[in-house]
Design an enzyme around this catalytic site. Structure first.
Site, PDB file in Angstrom:
ATOM      1  N   SER A 209       0.849  -1.202   0.000  1.00 15.40           N
ATOM      2  CA  SER A 209       0.000   0.000   0.000  1.00 15.40           C
ATOM      3  C   SER A 209       0.880   1.246   0.000  1.00 15.40           C
ATOM      4  O   SER A 209       2.068   1.166  -0.316  1.00 15.40           O
ATOM      5  CB  SER A 209      -0.937  -0.030   1.214  1.00 15.40           C
ATOM      6  OG  SER A 209      -1.911   0.963   1.095  1.00 15.40           O
ATOM      7  N   ASN A 210       0.327   2.370   0.326  1.00 15.77           N
ATOM      8  CA  ASN A 210       1.102   3.616   0.391  1.00 15.77           C
ATOM      9  C   ASN A 210       0.572   4.485   1.528  1.00 15.77           C
ATOM     10  O   ASN A 210      -0.368   4.106   2.223  1.00 15.77           O
ATOM     11  CB  ASN A 210       1.034   4.353  -0.958  1.00 15.77           C
ATOM     12  CG  ASN A 210      -0.396   4.656  -1.355  1.00 15.77           C
ATOM     13  OD1 ASN A 210      -1.113   5.381  -0.672  1.00 15.77           O
ATOM     14  ND2 ASN A 210      -0.840   4.072  -2.460  1.00 15.77           N
ATOM     15  N   HIS A 211       1.189   5.664   1.702  1.00 13.79           N
ATOM     16  CA  HIS A 211       0.886   6.488   2.879  1.00 13.79           C
ATOM     17  C   HIS A 211      -0.311   7.427   2.715  1.00 13.79           C
ATOM     18  O   HIS A 211      -0.516   8.301   3.541  1.00 13.79           O
ATOM     19  CB  HIS A 211       2.108   7.335   3.244  1.00 13.79           C
ATOM     20  CG  HIS A 211       3.243   6.524   3.785  1.00 13.79           C
ATOM     21  ND1 HIS A 211       3.141   5.778   4.926  1.00 13.79           N
ATOM     22  CD2 HIS A 211       4.497   6.322   3.314  1.00 13.79           C
ATOM     23  CE1 HIS A 211       4.282   5.164   5.156  1.00 13.79           C
ATOM     24  NE2 HIS A 211       5.130   5.468   4.181  1.00 13.79           N
TER      25      HIS A 211
END
Ligand code: CTP
Length: 402
Positions: A209-211
């Site tokens: 995923s990412n932030h």
């Protein structure tokens, strides 16, 4: 602008700034609004109900009341009556109640029952205002879609000087007028917003995923809602507290799920905002069981995800508006502009990664908006709700809109 016919609940709580609510009431009445005042009992120490009842031309309320049928529901009626619920001043105590669903007086009960937009004007001493718990409560209210009328700087009742003074009544009235002038400019419009990150499963317990926090997407969703639009949200996993019932809200995890949810409703939308940070790649295969630790290195084969914006861009109707986001670390403007045509966007919002105050997890942002028509505009660093208004205002410069 006249506030004629607008119904406003003015909440007044226990703060020295409560004396300013007399001027505020006068100005609202003078502008044509109907004002119903609700005081917390601690506000009585700072200003009398008689003063505010006289100025508002209505009895001041502070207690739950039984109506003639013996039913205890005036908080629900009031919540439905109002076009705007304004609390000025709001004390640290009432802020905490609103942020946490505490309902121990009429004002907090009306807050929970109100279906109309909410504005609050904090007033407290500077150290109280800066305290992380107060700031966290303010952020919670913002995430609920409430508007915060930021405290102004100056001399405080304690003798200290700094931020904490309630916004001046004249400025509050200007905000209220601005609010009513924009409340209906997107009425009847259906808006799709993709937001948050996507999660791409590796095995039953892990994902890529990412932030992305979803804060910018949520600020846009709230701003569209406040301007009368019907808002359809397709959101990746986010940790924000949201009143989802105000939206058509669909939670998804992967890019594929986000694509399917967005595709289903795309055709009926007037405006589509692609604010999600969609993972470009996903594991080519999802391991059916937890991947066990074995060799010193592990290679995972990734496959390209569907590009949601580009794919729906191919189906875009001539009178539909598509807005994209871009996050670039080099050749920012050029890269963002090339995505405009590649994905058939009418407008793209470039998030700056190099500016102080701009980024994924922050509450502020700085953006550069590029139109397909060539027009472009750059914002200052500002709270994400202000950036949301700026982006929405820009839609009016899109040729199909005019
Ligand atoms: N987008 C999308 N689906 C994807 C990837 C991106 O809908 N699979 C949308 C984003 O929501 C954003 C825009 O496309 O509005 C640009 O996203 P970005 O990640 O900057 O662009 P990419 O095409 O992925 O390009 P790159 O990562 O190579 O810069």
């Amino acid at each position: 602008m006249s506030l004629k016919g607008k119904k406003i609940i003015l909440g007044v709580t226990g703060s020295i700034a409560a004396y300013k609510s007399a001027v505020l009431t006068r100005l609202l009445i003078k502008a044509g609004a109907e004002v119903q005042i609700i005081m917390s009992t601690s506000a009585f120490d700072f200003i009398t109900p008689l003063t505010l009842a006289t100025l508002s031309k209505r009895p001041v309320l502070s207690q739950f009341q039984k109506d003639e049928t013996g039913v205890w529901n005036n908080h629900v009626e009031l919540g439905l009556w109002a076009d705007l619920f304004l609390v000025a001043p709001i004390s640290a105590n009432t802020l905490a109640k609103f942020a946490n669903g505490i309902c121990d007086n009429l004002l907090s009960a009306v807050y929970l029952s109100a279906r109309c937009p909410v504005m609050v004007a904090p007033a407290m001493d500077l150290d109280m205002y800066q305290h992380p718990s107060v700031q966290a409560n303010i952020q919670k209210l913002e995430a609920f879609g409430n508007s915060i009328l930021d405290a102004e700087s100056g001399e405080l009742a304690s003798g200290l000087s700094g931020q904490g003074r309630m916004m001046e009544p004249e400025h509050i009235v200007a905000k209220v007028e601005q609010f009513f002038s924009t409340t209906s400019d997107f009425e009847g419009k259906k808006v799709l917003i993709t937001m948050g990150p996507t999660q791409e499963a590796l095995d039953p317990v892990r994902y890529i995923s990412n932030h992305s926090s979803g804060k910018m997407g949520l600020a846009l969703a709230n701003a569209f809602l406040a301007r009368g639009a019907e808002v359809f949200v397709v959101s990746g996993p986010i940790a924000l507290k949201v009143s989802k019932q105000a939206f058509h809200w669909q939670d998804v995890k992967s890019a594929q799920e986000m694509f399917e949810a967005a595709s289903k409703i795309h055709a009926e939308m007037d405006i589509c905002v692609f604010a999600a940070a969609v993972a470009d790649y996903a594991p080519a295969e999802i391991a059916p069981e937890k991947i066990k630790k074995s060799d010193a290195t592990l290679s995972i084969s990734l496959a390209k995800n569907i590009d949601i914006a580009a794919s729906l861009g191919e189906k875009k109707r001539p009178n539909q508006v598509h807005i994209g986001f871009a996050l670039e670390t080099e050749n920012e403007a050029k890269n963002a502009q090339s995505k405009l045509s590649k994905k058939n966007f009418d407008m793209i919002v470039l998030n700056s990664t190099k500016e102080y105050g701009a980024g994924f997890q922050l509450d502020t942002n700085k953006v550069h908006v590029f139109h397909a028509s060539g027009l472009s505009i750059e914002s200052e660093v500002a709270p994400k709700n202000q950036i949301a208004s700026l982006i929405i205002d820009q839609i009016k410069n899109i040729p199909v809109w005019v």
